[in-house]
Structure formats: C-alpha cells, structure tokens
Design a protein around this motif. Structure first.
Motif, PDB file in Angstrom:
ATOM      1  N   VAL A  68       2.640  45.252  69.023  1.00  0.00           N
ATOM      2  CA  VAL A  68       1.699  44.142  69.151  1.00  0.00           C
ATOM      3  C   VAL A  68       0.756  44.421  70.323  1.00  0.00           C
ATOM      4  CG1 VAL A  68       1.419  41.637  69.334  1.00  0.00           C
ATOM      5  CG2 VAL A  68       3.550  42.582  68.409  1.00  0.00           C
ATOM      6  N   PRO A  69      -0.529  44.743  70.043  1.00  0.00           N
ATOM      7  CA  PRO A  69      -1.467  44.946  71.140  1.00  0.00           C
ATOM      8  C   PRO A  69      -1.812  43.612  71.800  1.00  0.00           C
ATOM      9  CG  PRO A  69      -2.589  45.161  69.028  1.00  0.00           C
ATOM     10  CD  PRO A  69      -1.142  44.935  68.728  1.00  0.00           C
ATOM     11  N   VAL A  70      -1.776  43.589  73.124  1.00  0.00           N
ATOM     12  CA  VAL A  70      -2.137  42.377  73.859  1.00  0.00           C
ATOM     13  C   VAL A  70      -3.084  42.753  74.994  1.00  0.00           C
ATOM     14  CG1 VAL A  70       0.010  41.180  73.289  1.00  0.00           C
ATOM     15  CG2 VAL A  70      -0.127  42.445  75.420  1.00  0.00           C
ATOM     16  N   TYR A  71      -3.731  41.751  75.523  1.00  0.00           N
ATOM     17  CA  TYR A  71      -4.730  41.967  76.552  1.00  0.00           C
ATOM     18  C   TYR A  71      -4.467  40.991  77.692  1.00  0.00           C
ATOM     19  CZ  TYR A  71      -6.675  44.171  72.470  1.00  0.00           C
ATOM     20  OH  TYR A  71      -6.831  44.951  71.361  1.00  0.00           O
ATOM     21  N   SER A  72      -3.885  41.473  78.793  1.00  0.00           N
ATOM     22  CA  SER A  72      -3.667  40.584  79.929  1.00  0.00           C
ATOM     23  C   SER A  72      -4.957  40.426  80.726  1.00  0.00           C
ATOM     24  CB  SER A  72      -2.534  41.087  80.826  1.00  0.00           C
ATOM     25  OG  SER A  72      -2.834  42.344  81.373  1.00  0.00           O
ATOM     26  N   GLU A  73      -5.892  41.333  80.470  1.00  0.00           N
ATOM     27  CA  GLU A  73      -7.226  41.207  81.036  1.00  0.00           C
ATOM     28  C   GLU A  73      -8.226  41.890  80.104  1.00  0.00           C
ATOM     29  OE1 GLU A  73      -6.770  43.004  84.890  1.00  0.00           O
ATOM     30  OE2 GLU A  73      -6.882  45.018  84.104  1.00  0.00           O
ATOM     31  N   ILE A  74      -9.468  41.404  80.132  1.00  0.00           N
ATOM     32  CA  ILE A  74     -10.533  42.025  79.349  1.00  0.00           C
ATOM     33  C   ILE A  74     -11.772  42.149  80.228  1.00  0.00           C
ATOM     34  CG2 ILE A  74      -9.718  41.276  77.072  1.00  0.00           C
ATOM     35  CD1 ILE A  74     -11.773  39.016  77.192  1.00  0.00           C
ATOM     36  N   PHE A  75     -12.615  43.089  79.858  1.00  0.00           N
ATOM     37  CA  PHE A  75     -13.833  43.301  80.636  1.00  0.00           C
ATOM     38  C   PHE A  75     -14.822  42.172  80.388  1.00  0.00           C
ATOM     39  CE2 PHE A  75     -12.167  47.638  80.056  1.00  0.00           C
ATOM     40  CZ  PHE A  75     -11.945  47.932  81.399  1.00  0.00           C
ATOM     41  N   ASP A  76     -15.484  41.771  81.453  1.00  0.00           N
ATOM     42  CA  ASP A  76     -16.430  40.670  81.410  1.00  0.00           C
ATOM     43  C   ASP A  76     -17.775  41.191  81.908  1.00  0.00           C
ATOM     44  OD1 ASP A  76     -17.660  38.223  81.417  1.00  0.00           O
ATOM     45  OD2 ASP A  76     -16.377  37.329  82.948  1.00  0.00           O
ATOM     46  N   PHE A  77     -18.726  41.351  81.047  1.00  0.00           N
ATOM     47  CA  PHE A  77     -20.071  41.878  81.326  1.00  0.00           C
ATOM     48  C   PHE A  77     -20.090  43.400  81.466  1.00  0.00           C
ATOM     49  CE2 PHE A  77     -20.339  37.497  83.024  1.00  0.00           C
ATOM     50  CZ  PHE A  77     -21.262  37.015  82.116  1.00  0.00           C
ATOM     51  N   ASP A  78     -19.262  43.960  82.327  1.00  0.00           N
ATOM     52  CA  ASP A  78     -19.209  45.421  82.482  1.00  0.00           C
ATOM     53  C   ASP A  78     -17.813  45.825  82.945  1.00  0.00           C
ATOM     54  OD1 ASP A  78     -19.023  45.202  85.336  1.00  0.00           O
ATOM     55  OD2 ASP A  78     -21.203  45.056  85.464  1.00  0.00           O
ATOM     56  N   SER A  79     -17.608  47.117  83.145  1.00  0.00           N
ATOM     57  CA  SER A  79     -16.271  47.608  83.479  1.00  0.00           C
ATOM     58  C   SER A  79     -15.850  47.316  84.916  1.00  0.00           C
ATOM     59  CB  SER A  79     -16.194  49.117  83.220  1.00  0.00           C
ATOM     60  OG  SER A  79     -17.118  49.799  84.053  1.00  0.00           O
ATOM     61  N   ASN A  80     -16.718  46.734  85.701  1.00  0.00           N
ATOM     62  CA  ASN A  80     -16.377  46.389  87.079  1.00  0.00           C
ATOM     63  C   ASN A  80     -15.844  44.972  87.234  1.00  0.00           C
ATOM     64  OD1 ASN A  80     -17.217  48.901  88.149  1.00  0.00           O
ATOM     65  ND2 ASN A  80     -19.350  48.222  88.048  1.00  0.00           N
ATOM     66  N   ARG A  81     -15.931  44.176  86.172  1.00  0.00           N
ATOM     67  CA  ARG A  81     -15.513  42.780  86.252  1.00  0.00           C
ATOM     68  C   ARG A  81     -14.584  42.462  85.087  1.00  0.00           C
ATOM     69  NH1 ARG A  81     -19.811  37.901  86.680  1.00  0.00           N
ATOM     70  NH2 ARG A  81     -18.459  36.602  85.443  1.00  0.00           N
ATOM     71  N   VAL A  82     -13.405  41.927  85.391  1.00  0.00           N
ATOM     72  CA  VAL A  82     -12.438  41.593  84.344  1.00  0.00           C
ATOM     73  C   VAL A  82     -12.075  40.111  84.400  1.00  0.00           C
ATOM     74  CG1 VAL A  82     -11.418  43.906  84.174  1.00  0.00           C
ATOM     75  CG2 VAL A  82     -10.477  42.266  85.786  1.00  0.00           C
ATOM     76  N   SER A  83     -11.684  39.591  83.269  1.00  0.00           N
ATOM     77  CA  SER A  83     -11.168  38.227  83.174  1.00  0.00           C
ATOM     78  C   SER A  83      -9.688  38.311  82.839  1.00  0.00           C
ATOM     79  CB  SER A  83     -11.886  37.453  82.058  1.00  0.00           C
ATOM     80  OG  SER A  83     -13.242  37.274  82.388  1.00  0.00           O
ATOM     81  N   GLN A  84      -8.887  37.511  83.518  1.00  0.00           N
ATOM     82  CA  GLN A  84      -7.439  37.473  83.281  1.00  0.00           C
ATOM     83  C   GLN A  84      -7.135  36.495  82.141  1.00  0.00           C
ATOM     84  OE1 GLN A  84      -5.849  39.759  85.055  1.00  0.00           O
ATOM     85  NE2 GLN A  84      -7.772  40.115  86.133  1.00  0.00           N
TER      86      GLN A  84
END
Length: 191
Positions: A68-84
């Motif tokens: 099961v692929p999950v995402y505890s964080e994803i990129f937001d706008f670019d690779s320098n900013r992530v959302s939890q």
C-alpha cells in the motif's frame, strides 16, 4: 465503554461527511481514552477484531501480501516545500461469512527500511469487520515514498479484503485528501 466510543466516532464521522468538513473534523475523531495505549491494543479493541494467541492460529490456506503506497508528506509548489499528511490505513474484510487473519502490518520509509511493526500477534477480522492504523501528521519517518506491507490469510478461499490508505491534511482554509489502494504483490496458499 467500547460501544460508547464507537458510537461517538460514528456520529462525529457522519457529521463531518454531512457538512463536507472531513479535513477540519479529523482531529475530533481521536479516541481520548486510547491515548495511552499502543496501536496494537487499539487494533485489538476494535469491534469484530480478536487478537489470536500463537497456539490458536488457524491453518492458513489462502491469502495475499499487499503493498500500500502512502504519503506522509507531499511536495507543495516545488521540491523545497512539503506538506505533512495524516495517513489512515484501512483494512476491511469483505467476506460475508468467513473471518480473515491479519498477520503483518509493517510500515516502511522511502528508502525501503522498515520503520514500524504494528502487529506482534495476529488478529482476526470477523466477516465485514474493519480496523485501521493511523500515522499522525507529525510522524515524518515515512517520507514521500512510504508504504505498508500487509499480510493476510484465511482457512479457506474468501473474498479478498479491501486495503487502502486515506491521506488527509488541512492548511489554513485549504484541505486535501486522497485515497491510495493496496496492490497485491504475492498470492499465498493453494490456487
């Protein structure tokens, strides 16, 4: 007590769905009485879930290993900013008559390293019963490429379970949520 907590969760969840505010209601569904017990105990305390002792494990003749692929964080706008994100792994027995046994629920990070084992003893899900594992928003051990490995079995051929993850987050007035279905990577038992 368990039934009262279960009924409270159903009412809160229904209210959240009714008003389309699932993201902003997510924190309201925490079980305050369960804060001091382990995830494994929470799994065992769910309705329709029974923890199995090693000597009472049934002979498994069918089953699967599910990724099961999950995402505890994803990129937001670019690779320098992530959302939890908060992740809920949902495990649902779809068989109308037979129970299934969950033997393994393991959490891996982006590097493929096992971060956490959620079961030390197998649990049995009654027909149509479900249970869940929650990875909180502030747990960043998984990363962008996190995943679960779930191993389940049954004493006879059954309808396979639905195993999927729901990721959710709210930032200011914005909310995001999405579902990631599990994928069978290995069949177990006799064909």
């Amino acid at each position: 007590m368990k039934n009262q907590v279960f009924e409270q969760r159903k009412i809160i969840f229904a209210s959240c769905l009714l008003f389309g505010l699932l993201g902003s209601c997510a924190n309201q569904t925490q079980r305050t009485s369960d804060k001091d017990i382990s995830t494994e105990q929470q799994l065992s305390n769910s309705p329709g879930v029974t923890q199995l002792l090693e000597e009472s494990l049934p002979t498994i003749v069918a089953g699967q290993v599910i990724y099961v692929p999950v995402y505890s964080e994803i990129f937001d706008f670019d690779s320098n900013r992530v959302s939890q994100l908060t992740t809920t792994l949902s495990l649902r027995n779809t068989d109308l008559v037979n129970p299934i046994v969950l033997e393994t629920i393991d959490y891996y990070n982006s590097g493929g390293e096992k971060v956490r084992t959620y079961l030390t003893k197998a649990i049995q899900l009654a027909p149509l019963a479900s249970t869940e594992v929650v990875v909180p928003k502030d747990d960043q051990t998984g990363g962008v490429g996190a995943n679960f490995i779930v191993k389940w079995g049954a004493t006879k051929k059954v309808s396979p379970p639905v195993v999927e993850a729901v990721m959710i987050s709210t930032i200011s007035q914005q909310g995001m949520s999405f579902v990631s279905p599990g994928r069978v990577i290995q069949e177990r038992g006799t064909p």
